[in-house]
Design a protein around this motif. Structure first.
Motif, PDB file in Angstrom:
ATOM      1  N   LYS A 173       0.820  -1.218   0.000  1.00  0.00           N
ATOM      2  CA  LYS A 173       0.000   0.000   0.000  1.00  0.00           C
ATOM      3  C   LYS A 173       0.850   1.262   0.000  1.00  0.00           C
ATOM      4  CE  LYS A 173      -4.190  -1.848   2.178  1.00  0.00           C
ATOM      5  NZ  LYS A 173      -4.986  -1.927   3.428  1.00  0.00           N
ATOM      6  N   GLY A 174       2.167   1.085   0.054  1.00  0.00           N
ATOM      7  CA  GLY A 174       3.067   2.227  -0.066  1.00  0.00           C
ATOM      8  C   GLY A 174       3.497   2.867   1.239  1.00  0.00           C
ATOM      9  N   TYR A 175       3.232   2.196   2.374  1.00  0.00           N
ATOM     10  CA  TYR A 175       3.714   2.750   3.651  1.00  0.00           C
ATOM     11  C   TYR A 175       5.240   2.765   3.654  1.00  0.00           C
ATOM     12  CZ  TYR A 175      -0.812   2.576   6.034  1.00  0.00           C
ATOM     13  OH  TYR A 175      -2.110   2.791   6.417  1.00  0.00           O
ATOM     14  N   GLU A 176       5.819   3.806   4.205  1.00  0.00           N
ATOM     15  CA  GLU A 176       7.274   3.861   4.342  1.00  0.00           C
ATOM     16  C   GLU A 176       7.621   4.046   5.812  1.00  0.00           C
ATOM     17  OE1 GLU A 176       8.755   6.813   1.682  1.00  0.00           O
ATOM     18  OE2 GLU A 176       8.168   5.646  -0.081  1.00  0.00           O
ATOM     19  N   GLY A 177       8.810   3.582   6.163  1.00  0.00           N
ATOM     20  CA  GLY A 177       9.262   3.728   7.546  1.00  0.00           C
ATOM     21  C   GLY A 177       8.600   2.732   8.479  1.00  0.00           C
ATOM     22  N   LYS A 178       8.429   3.165   9.739  1.00  0.00           N
ATOM     23  CA  LYS A 178       7.894   2.254  10.751  1.00  0.00           C
ATOM     24  C   LYS A 178       6.446   1.868  10.419  1.00  0.00           C
ATOM     25  CE  LYS A 178       7.645   1.990  15.830  1.00  0.00           C
ATOM     26  NZ  LYS A 178       6.574   1.060  15.819  1.00  0.00           N
ATOM     27  N   LYS A 179       6.165   0.577  10.542  1.00  0.00           N
ATOM     28  CA  LYS A 179       4.823   0.096  10.199  1.00  0.00           C
ATOM     29  C   LYS A 179       3.830   0.438  11.320  1.00  0.00           C
ATOM     30  CE  LYS A 179       6.146  -2.338   6.515  1.00  0.00           C
ATOM     31  NZ  LYS A 179       7.505  -1.811   6.373  1.00  0.00           N
ATOM     32  N   PRO A 180       2.566   0.694  10.929  1.00  0.00           N
ATOM     33  CA  PRO A 180       1.549   0.967  11.966  1.00  0.00           C
ATOM     34  C   PRO A 180       1.355  -0.267  12.846  1.00  0.00           C
ATOM     35  CG  PRO A 180       0.711   1.411   9.736  1.00  0.00           C
ATOM     36  CD  PRO A 180       2.019   0.729   9.571  1.00  0.00           C
ATOM     37  N   ASP A 181       0.921  -0.049  14.069  1.00  0.00           N
ATOM     38  CA  ASP A 181       0.602  -1.169  14.955  1.00  0.00           C
ATOM     39  C   ASP A 181      -0.604  -1.930  14.409  1.00  0.00           C
ATOM     40  OD1 ASP A 181       2.590  -0.736  16.744  1.00  0.00           O
ATOM     41  OD2 ASP A 181       1.356   0.379  18.181  1.00  0.00           O
ATOM     42  N   VAL A 182      -0.562  -3.240  14.533  1.00  0.00           N
ATOM     43  CA  VAL A 182      -1.714  -4.053  14.130  1.00  0.00           C
ATOM     44  C   VAL A 182      -2.555  -4.285  15.374  1.00  0.00           C
ATOM     45  CG1 VAL A 182      -2.454  -6.261  13.183  1.00  0.00           C
ATOM     46  CG2 VAL A 182      -0.374  -5.165  12.307  1.00  0.00           C
ATOM     47  N   LYS A 183      -3.761  -3.748  15.359  1.00  0.00           N
ATOM     48  CA  LYS A 183      -4.594  -3.837  16.569  1.00  0.00           C
ATOM     49  C   LYS A 183      -5.775  -4.777  16.422  1.00  0.00           C
ATOM     50  CE  LYS A 183      -3.210   0.609  18.337  1.00  0.00           C
ATOM     51  NZ  LYS A 183      -3.384   2.033  18.241  1.00  0.00           N
ATOM     52  N   GLY A 184      -5.911  -5.361  15.249  1.00  0.00           N
ATOM     53  CA  GLY A 184      -7.034  -6.279  15.046  1.00  0.00           C
ATOM     54  C   GLY A 184      -7.016  -6.787  13.620  1.00  0.00           C
ATOM     55  N   GLN A 185      -7.841  -7.784  13.358  1.00  0.00           N
ATOM     56  CA  GLN A 185      -7.908  -8.304  11.991  1.00  0.00           C
ATOM     57  C   GLN A 185      -8.756  -7.357  11.123  1.00  0.00           C
ATOM     58  OE1 GLN A 185     -10.716 -10.799  10.617  1.00  0.00           O
ATOM     59  NE2 GLN A 185     -11.600 -11.486  12.554  1.00  0.00           N
ATOM     60  N   THR A 186      -8.716  -7.568   9.816  1.00  0.00           N
ATOM     61  CA  THR A 186      -9.426  -6.645   8.919  1.00  0.00           C
ATOM     62  C   THR A 186     -10.852  -7.121   8.622  1.00  0.00           C
ATOM     63  OG1 THR A 186      -8.737  -7.685   6.839  1.00  0.00           O
ATOM     64  CG2 THR A 186      -7.221  -6.082   7.816  1.00  0.00           C
ATOM     65  N   GLY A 187     -11.255  -8.223   9.265  1.00  0.00           N
ATOM     66  CA  GLY A 187     -12.641  -8.689   9.095  1.00  0.00           C
ATOM     67  C   GLY A 187     -12.823  -9.751   8.036  1.00  0.00           C
ATOM     68  N   LYS A 188     -11.701 -10.340   7.588  1.00  0.00           N
ATOM     69  CA  LYS A 188     -11.817 -11.337   6.516  1.00  0.00           C
ATOM     70  C   LYS A 188     -11.601 -12.772   7.005  1.00  0.00           C
ATOM     71  CE  LYS A 188     -10.174  -7.962   3.116  1.00  0.00           C
ATOM     72  NZ  LYS A 188      -9.663  -6.953   4.053  1.00  0.00           N
ATOM     73  N   ALA A 189     -11.439 -12.955   8.305  1.00  0.00           N
ATOM     74  CA  ALA A 189     -11.246 -14.327   8.813  1.00  0.00           C
ATOM     75  C   ALA A 189     -12.489 -15.159   8.534  1.00  0.00           C
ATOM     76  CB  ALA A 189     -10.961 -14.295  10.311  1.00  0.00           C
ATOM     77  N   PHE A 190     -12.297 -16.452   8.328  1.00  0.00           N
ATOM     78  CA  PHE A 190     -13.423 -17.341   8.019  1.00  0.00           C
ATOM     79  C   PHE A 190     -14.325 -17.505   9.243  1.00  0.00           C
ATOM     80  CE2 PHE A 190     -10.379 -19.689   4.972  1.00  0.00           C
ATOM     81  CZ  PHE A 190     -10.550 -18.701   4.023  1.00  0.00           C
ATOM     82  N   ARG A 191     -15.618 -17.684   8.948  1.00  0.00           N
ATOM     83  CA  ARG A 191     -16.580 -17.935  10.021  1.00  0.00           C
ATOM     84  C   ARG A 191     -16.166 -19.181  10.805  1.00  0.00           C
ATOM     85  NH1 ARG A 191     -20.567 -21.222   9.495  1.00  0.00           N
ATOM     86  NH2 ARG A 191     -20.231 -21.265   7.265  1.00  0.00           N
ATOM     87  N   GLY A 192     -15.700 -20.196  10.072  1.00  0.00           N
ATOM     88  CA  GLY A 192     -15.303 -21.452  10.703  1.00  0.00           C
ATOM     89  C   GLY A 192     -14.089 -21.315  11.615  1.00  0.00           C
ATOM     90  N   VAL A 193     -13.270 -20.306  11.371  1.00  0.00           N
ATOM     91  CA  VAL A 193     -12.113 -20.068  12.245  1.00  0.00           C
ATOM     92  C   VAL A 193     -12.566 -19.249  13.459  1.00  0.00           C
ATOM     93  CG1 VAL A 193      -9.824 -18.992  12.405  1.00  0.00           C
ATOM     94  CG2 VAL A 193     -10.468 -20.253  10.336  1.00  0.00           C
ATOM     95  N   GLU A 194     -13.395 -18.261  13.197  1.00  0.00           N
ATOM     96  CA  GLU A 194     -13.898 -17.449  14.323  1.00  0.00           C
ATOM     97  C   GLU A 194     -14.761 -18.279  15.274  1.00  0.00           C
ATOM     98  OE1 GLU A 194     -15.662 -14.085  12.336  1.00  0.00           O
ATOM     99  OE2 GLU A 194     -13.869 -12.909  12.799  1.00  0.00           O
ATOM    100  N   ASN A 195     -15.394 -19.315  14.718  1.00  0.00           N
ATOM    101  CA  ASN A 195     -16.286 -20.146  15.550  1.00  0.00           C
ATOM    102  C   ASN A 195     -15.576 -21.291  16.267  1.00  0.00           C
ATOM    103  OD1 ASN A 195     -18.425 -18.565  14.864  1.00  0.00           O
ATOM    104  ND2 ASN A 195     -19.257 -19.953  13.325  1.00  0.00           N
ATOM    105  N   VAL A 196     -14.278 -21.381  16.138  1.00  0.00           N
ATOM    106  CA  VAL A 196     -13.535 -22.441  16.844  1.00  0.00           C
ATOM    107  C   VAL A 196     -13.807 -22.301  18.344  1.00  0.00           C
ATOM    108  CG1 VAL A 196     -11.217 -23.119  17.586  1.00  0.00           C
ATOM    109  CG2 VAL A 196     -11.695 -22.814  15.145  1.00  0.00           C
ATOM    110  N   HIS A 197     -14.227 -23.419  18.968  1.00  0.00           N
ATOM    111  CA  HIS A 197     -14.579 -23.309  20.387  1.00  0.00           C
ATOM    112  C   HIS A 197     -14.106 -24.500  21.210  1.00  0.00           C
ATOM    113  CE1 HIS A 197     -17.835 -25.455  18.355  1.00  0.00           C
ATOM    114  NE2 HIS A 197     -18.013 -26.095  19.503  1.00  0.00           N
TER     115      HIS A 197
END
Lengths: 209, 109
Positions: A66-90
């Protein structure tokens, strides 16, 4: 920065992989901490750190694209594309089913990315793929173990596999339909992701679709 | 892993022998994490890796590396490039690193 159709799809692909690994990082701790035995629990916690590290690497790759330069932003969460089957692991059964199928599919995709553009991407994914192989081997071993277990466990594991596999398979088919990924050289042509995925699953002999 | 170090860069390799892994008392050089060092008009480019993609100490180690190299009077800027190929294995460690691991009772085979 203008993104081509191929780059947009590639970013979405990397984010989907990163998101699933991000959620696995949590699930391997939440579920893994009460694994069936001490060895399983220790392995799950170690793999949790591994999956989180893999997601960080993939998100950083996306930042670069995406063209970011220098220090990368902190990752504070997923972008919402995880599979339902992975989120539902229990529980351990759904964890193993998801870890095995999703990482197997991810491995096929990363191999295709590597095949398409080895010199540019090898320094990013080589180590990840080595570590991921261990996660796949481990979850495959547990999959076979669960299928050979007693009582309701084999049935419940088959149900878990039947639940997650169509979602993963549909994702691979969707990727195969994105011609821009192949035309712009992000994935190798003739990757046959879906058929290879189903072939790989034969190691765990369950009729899943 | 045996490296051919250019004489004018040896001081930087020696400097990084003072930067220890935060989890183990072994330098980043002896661990085999440093793949290459280049210098150009006061800018140092360090190419390095980590033992695992999930290493939790990456920012810490990179800050330590930068801080130590900036102590050299001619160094104005440090760029760190993290690569994952070749992937790190114990074969990357120096003899000194392997001996230290053995001393601490850690298998390096």
């Amino acid at each position: 920065m203008t993104q081509s159709a191929g780059l947009k799809s590639f970013i979405e692909l990397l984010e989907t992989i990163g998101d699933n690994k991000y959620v696995f990082g949590d699930k391997l701790v939440e579920v893994g901490v009460s694994g069936p035995n001490l060895e399983a629990t220790l392995a799950a916690i170690a793999m949790a750190q591994g999956e989180l590290g893999h997601s960080r690497l993939l998100y950083y790759w996306v930042f670069d694209l995406k063209g970011y330069e220098g220090k990368k932003p902190d990752v504070k969460g997923q972008t919402g594309k995880a599979f339902r089957g992975v989120e539902n692991v229990h529980n351990w059964i759904t964890l193993i089913a998801a870890l095995y199928t999703v990482n197997t599919a991810i491995d096929l995709i990363l191999n295709s990315i590597l095949e398409a553009n080895r010199s540019k991407v090898v320094s990013r994914v080589n180590k990840l793929m080595r570590e991921q192989k261990e996660h796949i081997l481990y979850s495959r071993g547990w999959a076979q173990h669960l299928l050979e277990d007693k009582g309701a466990i084999p049935r419940k594991f088959k149900e878990a596999l039947r639940e997650i596999t169509p979602e993963v398979g549909a994702w691979l088919r969707e990727i195969e339909q994105k011609s821009e990924l192949f035309a712009e050289g992000y994935l190798a042509k003739e990757s046959q992701l879906y058929s290879k995925f189903m072939e790989e699953l034969k190691d765990v002999p369950v009729q899943v679709v | 892993m045996k490296k051919q170090i250019e004489p004018h860069l040896k001081k930087y390799w020696d400097a990084l022998k003072e930067v220890l892994d935060p989890e183990f008392p072994i330098s980043v050089v002896d661990l085999g994490l440093i793949y290459d060092i280049q210098e150009n008009r006061g800018t140092i480019d360090v190419t390095m890796t980590y033992t695992a993609v999930s290493c939790a100490c990456t920012e810490w180690m990179e800050a330590d590396i930068e801080k130590r190299l900036l102590l050299e009077p001619e160094v104005k800027k440090v760029n760190i490039h993290v690569v994952w190929d070749p992937p790190w294995t114990v074969e990357m460690m120096t003899r000194e690193g392997i001996e230290k691991m053995k001393y601490w009772g850690v298998s390096v085979r």
